[in-house]
Enzyme design. Sequence first.
Site, PDB file in Angstrom:
ATOM      1  N   ARG A  64      54.696 -53.401  11.406  1.00 33.38           N
ATOM      2  CA  ARG A  64      54.851 -54.523  10.910  1.00 33.38           C
ATOM      3  C   ARG A  64      56.991 -54.463  10.516  1.00 33.38           C
ATOM      4  NH1 ARG A  64      54.595 -55.009   5.099  1.00 33.38           N
ATOM      5  NH2 ARG A  64      56.689 -54.780   5.680  1.00 33.38           N
ATOM      6  N   HIS A 113      56.291 -57.936   4.954  1.00 29.43           N
ATOM      7  CA  HIS A 113      54.550 -58.224   4.746  1.00 29.43           C
ATOM      8  C   HIS A 113      54.809 -59.892   4.976  1.00 29.43           C
ATOM      9  CE1 HIS A 113      50.927 -58.630   3.311  1.00 29.43           C
ATOM     10  NE2 HIS A 113      51.041 -59.758   2.457  1.00 29.43           N
ATOM     11  N   TYR A 166      61.638 -51.124  -0.387  1.00 27.54           N
ATOM     12  CA  TYR A 166      60.542 -50.419  -0.576  1.00 27.54           C
ATOM     13  C   TYR A 166      60.399 -49.350   1.285  1.00 27.54           C
ATOM     14  CZ  TYR A 166      57.728 -53.560   2.339  1.00 27.54           C
ATOM     15  OH  TYR A 166      57.481 -54.433   2.802  1.00 27.54           O
TER      16      TYR A 166
HETATM   17  C1  TPP Z   1      40.748 -58.645  -2.413  1.00 25.49           C
HETATM   18  C2  TPP Z   1      42.317 -58.768  -2.203  1.00 25.49           C
HETATM   19  N1  TPP Z   1      43.915 -57.856  -2.933  1.00 25.49           N
HETATM   20  C3  TPP Z   1      45.500 -57.913  -3.424  1.00 25.49           C
HETATM   21  C4  TPP Z   1      45.467 -58.785  -1.939  1.00 25.49           C
HETATM   22  C5  TPP Z   1      47.367 -58.510  -2.010  1.00 25.49           C
HETATM   23  N2  TPP Z   1      47.601 -58.611  -0.057  1.00 25.49           N
HETATM   24  C6  TPP Z   1      47.324 -59.366   0.694  1.00 25.49           C
HETATM   25  S1  TPP Z   1      48.126 -58.899   1.765  1.00 25.49           S
HETATM   26  C7  TPP Z   1      47.525 -57.536   1.198  1.00 25.49           C
HETATM   27  C8  TPP Z   1      48.245 -56.165   1.970  1.00 25.49           C
HETATM   28  C9  TPP Z   1      46.945 -55.700   3.305  1.00 25.49           C
HETATM   29  O1  TPP Z   1      47.965 -54.622   3.925  1.00 25.49           O
HETATM   30  P1  TPP Z   1      47.084 -54.421   5.804  1.00 25.49           P
HETATM   31  O2  TPP Z   1      45.735 -54.151   5.286  1.00 25.49           O
HETATM   32  O3  TPP Z   1      47.300 -52.901   5.633  1.00 25.49           O
HETATM   33  O4  TPP Z   1      47.078 -55.519   6.565  1.00 25.49           O
HETATM   34  P2  TPP Z   1      48.812 -55.856   6.888  1.00 25.49           P
HETATM   35  O5  TPP Z   1      48.982 -57.134   5.667  1.00 25.49           O
HETATM   36  O6  TPP Z   1      49.579 -54.934   6.698  1.00 25.49           O
HETATM   37  O7  TPP Z   1      48.456 -56.664   8.252  1.00 25.49           O
HETATM   38  C10 TPP Z   1      47.883 -57.606   0.106  1.00 25.49           C
HETATM   39  C11 TPP Z   1      47.876 -56.323  -1.183  1.00 25.49           C
HETATM   40  C12 TPP Z   1      44.708 -59.305  -0.983  1.00 25.49           C
HETATM   41  N3  TPP Z   1      44.723 -60.653  -0.586  1.00 25.49           N
HETATM   42  N4  TPP Z   1      43.256 -59.427  -0.608  1.00 25.49           N
END
Ligand code: TPP
Lengths: 376, 376, 325, 325
Positions: free
Chosen positions: A271, A275, A284
Amino acid sequence: MSLLGPTAQGGPEFIQLLTPEGQRVEHPDYAFDAGGRDEAEVVRGFYRDMVLTRRIDTESTALQRHGELGIWTQLLGQEAAQIGCGRALLPQDFVFPTYREHGVAYCRGLDPLRILSLFRGVDQGAWDPNEHNFGNYTIVIGAQTLHATGYAMGVQRDGLVGTGDPDRDTSVVAFFGDGASSQGDVNEAFIFAASYNAPVVFFCQNNQWAISEPIERQSRIPLYQRARGFGFPGVRVDGNDVLAVHAVTQAALQYTRDGNGPMLVEAYTYRMGAHTTTDDPTRYRMSEELEYWKLKDPISRVKVYLTRNGLADHAFFDSVELEADELGVRLREGCKSMPEQHPLAIFDQVYVDQTPELAEQRDTFAAYLASFEGAH
Amino acid sequence: MSLLGPTAQGGPEFIQLLTPEGQRVEHPDYAFDAGGRDEAEVVRGFYRDMVLTRRIDTESTALQRHGELGIWTQLLGQEAAQIGCGRALLPQDFVFPTYREHGVAYCRGLDPLRILSLFRGVDQGAWDPNEHNFGNYTIVIGAQTLHATGYAMGVQRDGLVGTGDPDRDTSVVAFFGDGASSQGDVNEAFIFAASYNAPVVFFCQNNQWAISEPIERQSRIPLYQRARGFGFPGVRVDGNDVLAVHAVTQAALQYTRDGNGPMLVEAYTYRMGAHTTTDDPTRYRMSEELEYWKLKDPISRVKVYLTRNGLADHAFFDSVELEADELGVRLREGCKSMPEQHPLAIFDQVYVDQTPELAEQRDTFAAYLASFEGAH
Amino acid sequence: MTKMTLAKALNAGLRKAMEDDPKVLLMGEDVGKLGGVFRITDGLQKDFGEDRVIDSPLAESGIIGTAVGMAMRGYRPVCEIQFDGFVYPAYDQIVSQVAKLHFRTHGAVKMPMVIRIPYGGGIGAVEHHSESPEAQFAHTPGLKVVTCSNPIDGYWMIQQAIASDDPIVFLEPKRQYHADKADIDETAVPVPLFSSRIARPGADLTLLAYGPTVKTCLKVAEAAAGEGRSVEVVDLRTLSPLDLEPVYDSVRRTGRAIVVHEAHTNLGMGSEIAARITERCFYSLQAPVLRVGGFDTPYPPSRLEEEYLPDLDRVLDAVDRSLEF
Amino acid sequence: MTKMTLAKALNAGLRKAMEDDPKVLLMGEDVGKLGGVFRITDGLQKDFGEDRVIDSPLAESGIIGTAVGMAMRGYRPVCEIQFDGFVYPAYDQIVSQVAKLHFRTHGAVKMPMVIRIPYGGGIGAVEHHSESPEAQFAHTPGLKVVTCSNPIDGYWMIQQAIASDDPIVFLEPKRQYHADKADIDETAVPVPLFSSRIARPGADLTLLAYGPTVKTCLKVAEAAAGEGRSVEVVDLRTLSPLDLEPVYDSVRRTGRAIVVHEAHTNLGMGSEIAARITERCFYSLQAPVLRVGGFDTPYPPSRLEEEYLPDLDRVLDAVDRSLEF
Ligand SMILES: Cc1ncc(C[n+]2csc(CCOP(=O)(O)OP(=O)(O)O)c2C)c(N)n1
Ligand SMILES: Cc1ncc(C[n+]2csc(CCOP(=O)(O)OP(=O)(O)O)c2C)c(N)n1
Ligand SMILES: [Mg+2]
Ligand SMILES: [Mg+2]
C-alpha cells in the site's frame, strides 16, 4: 525489513513472471496466457488498465482533498494485483470486493462514479451486483468472504461447476486484506468453502499493512500458507507483477471452476499510499520502506518491458495518458455534479415490502419537512 | 469408516505408546515419563483415575435418567484423553474447559458435585476458577479458547514464561472439540496466541462427532494440521492411549512454558456415548462404528497391560472398583441432597456493585414472594 | 385437517415451502440426518437431499454469512440457529449485512432469508439455552421479527416468512413445541403474517403477549374471569413491525394494558409497546402500561426459572396493580 | 487547570488510570504506535510499553475474548473498538461471557473490563461508522453502560469506569472529540459515575439527553428560552443503570418530557425511559413522553445524516408538540 517469516519473498513459492526491472522470467508452474491474442497487445492493455486505475485513484484522492469526497481508500501500488486478477475473470465469474477494489471494479465495467458516490456520501455503493457480477463494497472486514462462499455454494447448486463447459463453469472471488485474515469470518469462510468444496478463490492482497499494523501482527508465517491448515492450496504471487497475478489467478479460477474446491492466492504487494485519505502513515512506518517499494512499482516495470522490447512506442504511452486525462475530467465533473438523494428516499429502501409503521414515520417526517418549505 | 482425510490414523504422525491390545510401543519423539516415580505405580494411578472418571460419568448418566439431573454431557470413551492431559499439568498451569472435561476437573481436584450442580440446574457451574486453576465450564462453543489465550497473555505479563524455573513457568490449556474447530473464535485464538507467542496448549478432543455431524463436515484434513496454517506446531495423539496423551501433553506444556508459543494437540478419540443424555445417536451413526471403537477402549488396554505384565493384581482392581462404588454413593447422595438457591439470590450475583434499580427489582420481588407466604 | 404439535406444524410448513419453491434451502447445525435437536427439520434431508437441507460446520456467523451469498445467488435460505443463546456469534452478519444489504443497494439486492430461532425458557436447560433475544433484532431496521404461539400460526407463518422477500427473524417458542396440538386445515386462508390477533376478547384490561407468554396470558384471563374480571388477550405475532392498531383500539376500550414477555424487562419489547400505547392512547389510559417480564438478571439456573419467568401469579399480580391504580 | 478537548481529556484520563494501577492494559486495533484512529491513546504505548498498550490482530471477538482471560488473570483491560459498527463481531463475547461470568460464578470471577466505543454520527463517515448501539448493551444484564458528553466527564468517567469492578461499555460521542474545550481541574472531586446530572435547570419541560445529543438539547433550551419557554436539560450519563430519580423529580415539576438520542427510536433508550417515567409520574404527566431519535432506517449515507439525526429543529418541533398536547 525482515526477509523472514510473513514478509519473506523470493524462492520458488514466490511467483514472478516480470521482474521489477522489466525482465520476463519463467516459472515452472505458471505461464502467462494471452488467451490466443497477441501477447504484446494484451500487455499494452494491462498497462492501459493500470494507468487508468491509478488515475481513478489519484483523481479521487485529489477530489477528497478538495472536499468533494468524504474519504477515499487509495489503491496506489496495488494496480497489478487488481488488474491481473480482474482481467483473468470470465464474464460469468462473480466478485466480492472489500472497499479498495477500484481496479477490479474497473475491469468489471463498473463506472467509477458509482464508487465515488459512496465516498462522497451520496449513497453507500448502491450498484446492482448482478449488472457486472461485481458485489457491493463491504466495509466490515471479512464479512464478504462468507458471502462469496455462500454464493459459490449457490453456483454449485446451479450445476455450474465442473461441467467442462468454459462458458458456464463459474468461479467466485473473495477479496480481502492481510489484516482481514485475522477475522473469524474469513477463517469460517475457509472452513465452509473447504467443507463443501465450493468454487471460491480467496484473493488476499497482502499490502503489508492493516492501517498502522504490520503483517507480522496478523501472521508469523507467509499468509498463503494459511490455506494449508484448512486443506486447500495456497500460493503467493508477486502482487506487483501483473503478468504473474494474471497467470496465477487464471489458474486458480480454473482450478475452482473445475470443481476442485477453494484456493487461496496471496498477492504480495504494498500500500504505497495512506490507509485512507484521513490516515497519516508517517506516524507508523518508515519512509525508506516506501522508497524500497517504489522500485517495485507495478506500472513502471511494464512500461520498461514494453519500451525495451519495442512493444510500445511514444504514441501509445501518450494516448494512454490522454485517455487518463479525459477520465480525470469525467470523474471531476461527474463527482461534482452528482445528484443528491432526497432525504425521504431512505425510508423506502429499508424493506421490499414497506411496513405501515415506517411509512407512517416517513409521512410524519415529510409533513415536518414540508412545514419548513411553507415557512420560507 | 474411511482411513483417509481427517479420519486417518496410524503412521508416524499418530502418536501411540500403548496399543489397544495393551502392548507398549516406542515412538521416536515421545516417551512416557513417570516423573521419577515408579512407572507401574503411575500407570496404576492412571487406571484408577480413568475408572473413577468413568464412574462419575456413568453415575451422572444414571442420575439424569432418574430425573436428578436436567442433562448430562457424557465423556464415555474420552477418559484417557482427559486423564493423560490432566495428569501432565503442573499446579501452576491453568485450564479452560468446555462442558465435557469431567476427567480433567477430577485431576484438578474439583469436587464432581460442583459439576453436578450445573447439570442439576442448581447453578451454572459456579466454582472459583482460582481454587483449582480450573476455569468454569463454557457452553458457547469455542469462547473459552480466547479466554485461555488472554489468560496466557496475562501469564506472559507476569513474567512466568521461559524463566527456566519449573515451579514458576506456567502454561494454559484450552480444551475444545472437533466441531468447535470451525468457530471463528477458535481460529482467532490461534491467531492471537501465535501473534503474541502466548503459552497456550490448544487441546482438541477429536471425538469424531459434533452432535450428529462427523468430523468430515468440519475439516477435510486431520485437525492437528490446522496449526500449520497459523505457524505453530500441531500433533495428533492416540486419545485413547493415556500414556501417549500424557507424554505428548507434557511435552506440549513444556514447549509452551519455555516461551516457544502455542501448540495444538489433537487427541484422536471417540465419543462412545450420546452427545448428551437428550441425544439419540442411533439417528445418525452406525452401531458398527461404536463396536469398532469399543476395541480401542482406553481403560481396558491399561488393564490388559497391567495384568499381562504382572503390574497389578486382583486386589488392586477390586480396591479401585470399591472406591468407584463409594464415589458413586457419594455422588448420588450428594446430588439428591444438594441445597437449592433461594430465588432472590440471582439479583445479588449480577454485579460486584449492585445497582439501585436492580436492588429495587429485588425488593419488589421479595415483597411479592412474601405476600404468598403471608397467604399460606 | 390434521392434529399437530407446533413442532410438527413447523415441519409440515417447511416441507410445504420446499415443495412449492425449489429455491428454498435449509441450513444449520444438525438439521440434516438428525433433523435438528428439536426435530423441526425431521425427514426433510431424506426427501429433499443434502443440497437443499444442509448440515453446516459449527459456526453461526458462517451459517448466516454464507446464507447471504446464497440469497444473492437467488436462493431462499432458511437458517436454523440451534438455540437462542447461540445466535450472537452471527450477530454481526445479521445486523450489518442481512439487515442492511437491501438498503445499501437501494433495493438492488433482496435478502429473502429466514432465521429460525427456538427461543425462551421453561425447558429446564443449562445456560444460553433459554434466551429471548427479540428486542435486539426488533431494534435493528431492515429486519422483520415475528413469533408464533401455536401450531396453526406455526404452520402458516413459517411459509409466509419464507415467501417474504425481506429477511425475517422467526422466533419459535421452544417450550410450546410439543405442548399442545391443534387442527390444521391446509386449505384455509391464513391471516396475514404481519398482523396481531385478539386471542381472547375482554373489556377491563388488555394483556399483550407473544410466543410463549400467550398461553400464560390466556390462563390469566381465564383465572381473572373467575374473579369477575374481563381480560382481553392480544397475541402480537409480529414484533417488527408491530401491529398495534388493534391494541390501541383495545386499550381505548379497556384503559389498561400490560405487556408480558420472557425477555429482560429493561429495554424489552414491553418498553417500546408501553411508550407507543402511551403516545397514542394518552387520555384513555387509567393506569400506566405495566410490564411483566424476565428480571434484569441473566437467565438463571433452571431450578430457578419458574420464579424468573412471568407466570400466572405474577401476571395476575400486575392485573391487580393495574386495576387498582 | 488545563483546557482540553474530549479527546485529550480521555487520553489524560487513560494515562492517569495507567499510572495509578499497573494492572490496567489497553488493547485494540491501531491503539499503539498510531495512538488509535482518533488518537485517544496517543503517546501511551511510547510511555507504557507494548505490553500495556497492545495492538491487536484485526478481530474484535479476539480482542474482547482475550481481554476476558486477562481480567481473569487479574488485569484490568480497556479495549478500544475502533468504530461503533465494528463491535458486533465481539457481540457474543460481550453478552454471553463478559456480561455473565460474574453471575455464572456467583461472584467468584470479576470482570473489570472497559469497552470503549466511539459512537454516533455527524462526522461525514461511510457506512458502519456512525452507529448508536447503546440499547443493545443496556438490555443486557451484567453490563453497565455509560457515556460522556463533555471533556470534564470524559476525564473523570473513564477513570471511574476503569476503577469499577464491573464490566462497562464506555460510549464516547465521536463528534464531540474535538468539538469543545473545557477546563479540567485534576484535583476536583468528580461526581459519581452512575449518576445523571441536570445540565440546565428549567420549569416547563424536561429534555433528556446523553452523549452527542446533550449539546443539541442545550441549544434547544437556549432557543426555547428565547421564546419564553423554560426547558430543563438532563445529561443522563449512565444508561445502565439509569439514574432517573432526578428525572422523576424534574418531570413531576414540568409535567413534560422528551428523550433525545441518535439511536433508532424503536426500542431505543427513549422507549425504556418513557415507560419508566410513565410508570412513576403517571399523574404528573400532562403529555406523553415524546421521543426524538434516529429514524428506524439504517444509518443513511453521510450527505443525509443531518436530516437523519435529531437536530435543533426536530427537537424544538417535539417541544412544541409536547407543550401543545
Ligand atoms: C470489523 C471491522 N473492524 C475494524 C474495521 C476498521 N478498519 C477498516 S480497514 C482496517 C484495516 C484493514 O486492513 P487489511 O485487511 O489489511 O486491508 P487494507 O485496508 O490494507 O486493504 C480496519 C481495522 C472495519 N472496517 N471492520
Ligand atoms: C456457539 C454454539 N453453537 C451451538 C451450540 C450447540 N452445541 C453444543 S455442543 C455442540 C457440538 C460440539 O461439538 P464438539 O466441538 O466436537 O464437542 P463435543 O460435544 O463433541 O465434545 C453444539 C453444536 C453451542 N453450545 N454453542
Ligand atoms: Mg492490508
Ligand atoms: Mg466432538
